[in-house]
Structure formats: C-alpha cells, structure tokens
Design an enzyme around this catalytic site. Sequence first.
Site: not given
Length: 222
Positions: A14, A16
Amino acid sequence: MKRLPGRFHAVVFDLDGVLTDTARYHYLAWKRLADSLGIPFDEAANEHLKGIDRMGSLNLILGDQAAAYSPEKKIALADKKNDHYRQLIATMTEDDLLPGARDALLLTKASGLKTGLASVSKNAMTVVKALGIAELLDVIVDAARITHSKPHPEIFLTAAAHLGVVPGHCLGVEDAIAGVRAIKAAGMIALGVGDPLVLTEADLVISGLHHFTLDVVERPAQ
Ligand code: BG6
Ligand code: MG
C-alpha cells in the site's frame, strides 16, 4: 530470507501510511473539512477511513447526514477535501519516504521477488513520482485501474494478475483495517504496519518498514 522465494513471489505494498506518511495528510484534510461542517471527527474515526476511497470516506464522515446532501454537493465537498490534501502533498520529495521504505523495496527486488503498489488514491501517481520510487515498482495499481475500493480484494488481485503471481504467493503490506481485509479476501498473507491492536486481522504486524525483513514476514502471527 533464503526460504522465502519458495513461499512468496511478490510483495504488494500500500502507499498511503506504508511507504509515506500521507495517511496523516488525508486525516488532516478530512479533519479540516469535517470541522468546517461542524461534524466531530478524530483519529479513532479516521482509522475506519484509511484505505477507503474518497467518496466512501466522505459518506462515512457524513454518517446519518449523508442522505441530506445532494450528489453535486457531495462532489463539491470531496473536491474541497482533495484541494486541502493536494496542498499538503505539493512539497513532497524523496525525503518523505518513511524510514525503511526504500530499503524494503530494494530488499524485495534483491531477493528475486516482484514488487507491486496497490493504492485506491487518485493521487497515487503524483505521490509515487514525488517519492521517486516508480522504477522500484513492477506494477502500480491505483484508483484508475479498479472499480471497487478496499476492503474489496480487486486491487490486490489486479496487482497479482499483472505480476503473474498467484495471490497465495503474494505478501500484502497495509496500514489500514480495510486494506488488511482486502489482502486477506484476495487470499494473500497480510503484513500490517502500525498498531497490532488496530490491525487485528493481519497475519503479522510491525510498527514500520524499518522492521521489514523477509525473515520477519516468514513468521506467522502469534
Ligand atoms: C487511500 C487512503 O490510500 O486513498 C484513503 O488510505 C484515501 O485515506 C484514499 O481516502 C483515496 O485517496 P484520494 O487521493 O483519491 O482522495
Ligand atoms: Mg494506507
């Protein structure tokens, strides 16, 4: 590390909150919007927004009041939040990679595994470019390439398909409750980054990528 390639063929990260602290910027931007609307919003509530796309997040913030807003008004509010967020990311550079992030990508590649990025953010490419990590990623799947936000597994399944790796041989790395659920729903192993009391569904949780080694991910959760 030597045992890993037999089990994992790819690591899908991922963006963020995992590679960079933009999860904080998303929170600050939503907080500014919520304050302007007089809606209570704090970091605990924000945990449930992480990994959720922009409109989904807005609906969660509006809660029971969501139906009172027209679609046009909601788009205007989401745009406003995005303006706040874009102001916050405007000055990002390679220095904004979190500790251990670049090393985690380099270690993954050096170990013969493929690297992927799975972010539901429409700003993901802007952030990736600012961080200077595009060349370290074998595939980038962002909001433009998916229909369903996390916790739906689509984004991780899409990354695995593009990498040519079966999901069972992928490790997903996430800071969000919804993201961990997406990884597990995709049939991957989930490495959580953050608080084990929050990321309870992850197979293993580390506090940050400075603790990422391929030995760490070898061990199942306790
Ligand atoms: C995710 C974040 O990566 O992207 C969420 O965890 C955010 O907090 C989502 O809402 C969508 O981002 P954007 O940039 O498209 O508004
Ligand atoms: Mg995240």
